[in-house]
Design a protein around this motif. Structure first.
Motif, mmCIF file in Angstrom:
data_model
loop_
_atom_site.group_PDB
_atom_site.id
_atom_site.type_symbol
_atom_site.label_atom_id
_atom_site.label_comp_id
_atom_site.label_asym_id
_atom_site.label_seq_id
_atom_site.Cartn_x
_atom_site.Cartn_y
_atom_site.Cartn_z
ATOM 1 N N SER A 16 0.833 -1.209 0.000
ATOM 2 C CA SER A 16 0.000 0.000 0.000
ATOM 3 C C SER A 16 0.862 1.252 0.000
ATOM 4 O O SER A 16 0.603 2.201 -0.747
ATOM 5 N N LEU A 17 1.893 1.256 0.828
ATOM 6 C CA LEU A 17 2.775 2.422 0.893
ATOM 7 C C LEU A 17 3.580 2.572 -0.397
ATOM 8 O O LEU A 17 3.740 3.675 -0.914
ATOM 9 N N LYS A 18 4.042 1.465 -0.939
ATOM 10 C CA LYS A 18 4.764 1.486 -2.218
ATOM 11 C C LYS A 18 3.872 2.027 -3.327
ATOM 12 O O LYS A 18 4.294 2.856 -4.136
ATOM 13 N N ALA A 19 2.623 1.585 -3.350
ATOM 14 C CA ALA A 19 1.663 2.059 -4.349
ATOM 15 C C ALA A 19 1.392 3.550 -4.159
ATOM 16 O O ALA A 19 1.379 4.311 -5.133
ATOM 17 N N ALA A 20 1.184 3.971 -2.919
ATOM 18 C CA ALA A 20 0.897 5.380 -2.641
ATOM 19 C C ALA A 20 2.046 6.277 -3.096
ATOM 20 O O ALA A 20 1.825 7.332 -3.704
ATOM 21 N N LYS A 24 1.908 9.100 -6.005
ATOM 22 C CA LYS A 24 2.278 10.478 -5.682
ATOM 23 C C LYS A 24 3.358 10.991 -6.637
ATOM 24 O O LYS A 24 3.335 12.152 -7.031
ATOM 25 N N ARG A 25 4.286 10.124 -7.025
ATOM 26 C CA ARG A 25 5.303 10.539 -8.007
ATOM 27 C C ARG A 25 4.657 10.861 -9.350
ATOM 28 O O ARG A 25 5.044 11.809 -10.031
ATOM 29 N N ALA A 26 3.680 10.069 -9.748
ATOM 30 C CA ALA A 26 3.004 10.289 -11.034
ATOM 31 C C ALA A 26 2.053 11.477 -10.985
ATOM 32 O O ALA A 26 1.875 12.179 -11.979
ATOM 33 N N PHE A 27 1.428 11.687 -9.813
ATOM 34 C CA PHE A 27 0.439 12.759 -9.635
ATOM 35 C C PHE A 27 0.753 13.507 -8.340
ATOM 36 O O PHE A 27 0.105 13.283 -7.309
ATOM 37 N N PRO A 28 1.744 14.395 -8.354
ATOM 38 C CA PRO A 28 2.150 15.084 -7.124
ATOM 39 C C PRO A 28 1.033 15.899 -6.477
ATOM 40 O O PRO A 28 1.066 16.141 -5.271
ATOM 41 N N GLU A 29 0.056 16.293 -7.249
ATOM 42 C CA GLU A 29 -1.040 17.107 -6.726
ATOM 43 C C GLU A 29 -2.102 16.284 -5.997
ATOM 44 O O GLU A 29 -2.994 16.831 -5.345
ATOM 45 N N ALA A 30 -2.017 14.967 -6.083
ATOM 46 C CA ALA A 30 -3.025 14.085 -5.491
ATOM 47 C C ALA A 30 -2.646 13.667 -4.072
ATOM 48 O O ALA A 30 -1.472 13.670 -3.702
ATOM 49 N N SER A 31 -3.653 13.300 -3.305
ATOM 50 C CA SER A 31 -3.468 12.668 -2.001
ATOM 51 C C SER A 31 -3.944 11.229 -2.127
ATOM 52 O O SER A 31 -4.862 10.941 -2.887
ATOM 53 N N VAL A 32 -3.323 10.326 -1.372
ATOM 54 C CA VAL A 32 -3.696 8.917 -1.436
ATOM 55 C C VAL A 32 -4.119 8.469 -0.039
ATOM 56 O O VAL A 32 -3.395 8.685 0.936
ATOM 57 N N TYR A 33 -5.290 7.852 0.029
ATOM 58 C CA TYR A 33 -5.856 7.379 1.287
ATOM 59 C C TYR A 33 -6.042 5.873 1.253
ATOM 60 O O TYR A 33 -6.405 5.309 0.218
ATOM 61 N N LYS A 103 -10.645 6.082 7.189
ATOM 62 C CA LYS A 103 -9.724 6.505 6.127
ATOM 63 C C LYS A 103 -8.423 6.927 6.782
ATOM 64 O O LYS A 103 -8.433 7.568 7.833
ATOM 65 N N VAL A 104 -7.309 6.622 6.149
ATOM 66 C CA VAL A 104 -6.011 7.060 6.622
ATOM 67 C C VAL A 104 -5.251 7.610 5.423
ATOM 68 O O VAL A 104 -5.100 6.917 4.406
ATOM 69 N N ARG A 105 -4.771 8.837 5.545
ATOM 70 C CA ARG A 105 -3.991 9.432 4.460
ATOM 71 C C ARG A 105 -2.586 8.846 4.471
ATOM 72 O O ARG A 105 -1.913 8.873 5.501
ATOM 73 N N LEU A 106 -2.169 8.284 3.344
ATOM 74 C CA LEU A 106 -0.827 7.700 3.225
ATOM 75 C C LEU A 106 0.183 8.716 2.738
ATOM 76 O O LEU A 106 1.297 8.774 3.238
ATOM 77 N N VAL A 107 -0.173 9.476 1.704
ATOM 78 C CA VAL A 107 0.703 10.548 1.181
ATOM 79 C C VAL A 107 -0.173 11.668 0.654
ATOM 80 O O VAL A 107 -1.307 11.489 0.299
#
Length: 107
Positions: A16-20, A24-33, A103-107
């Motif tokens: 999950s953290l690797k995916a997040a 985030k690298r591909a979409f720096p403007e996004a947040s991942v939960y 929900k937990v925000r990862l990045v």
């Protein structure tokens, strides 16, 4: 099949953290939960890992599909295969607040 799925799910935290981070690298403007059973500690062999990718803008259906396709390309480049039990939803402005459950925000 259930044994292989269970084996994959045993590493859900790392994956999950690797995916997040890849998202985030591909979409720096996004947040991942992280959502659902993983957050609540209710994973089973039939579970998948739910991730929400949240953008601070309104998104149309076509844009969501394009984002999701690019995310899976990035995940595969980072060693997360398309068959990994990962459920990714793409959300626009304010939509994360409409989701019930933990929900937990990862990045």
């Amino acid at each position: 099949m259930p044994e292989r799925r269970l084996q994959m799910l045993r590493s859900w935290r790392e994956t999950s953290l690797k995916a997040a981070k890849a998202i985030k690298r591909a979409f720096p403007e996004a947040s991942v939960y992280l959502l659902g059973g993983a957050v609540a500690g209710r994973l089973t062999v039939l579970s998948d890992i739910d991730l929400a990718v949240v953008f601070d803008k309104r998104l149309g259906a076509r844009e969501r599909v394009e984002i999701l396709a690019r995310i899976w390309e990035e995940l595969e480049k980072n060693g997360i295969p398309a068959y990994y039990p990962l459920h990714i939803i793409i959300l626009g402005r304010g939509e994360i607040d409409e989701l019930k459950g933990p929900k937990v925000r990862l990045v």
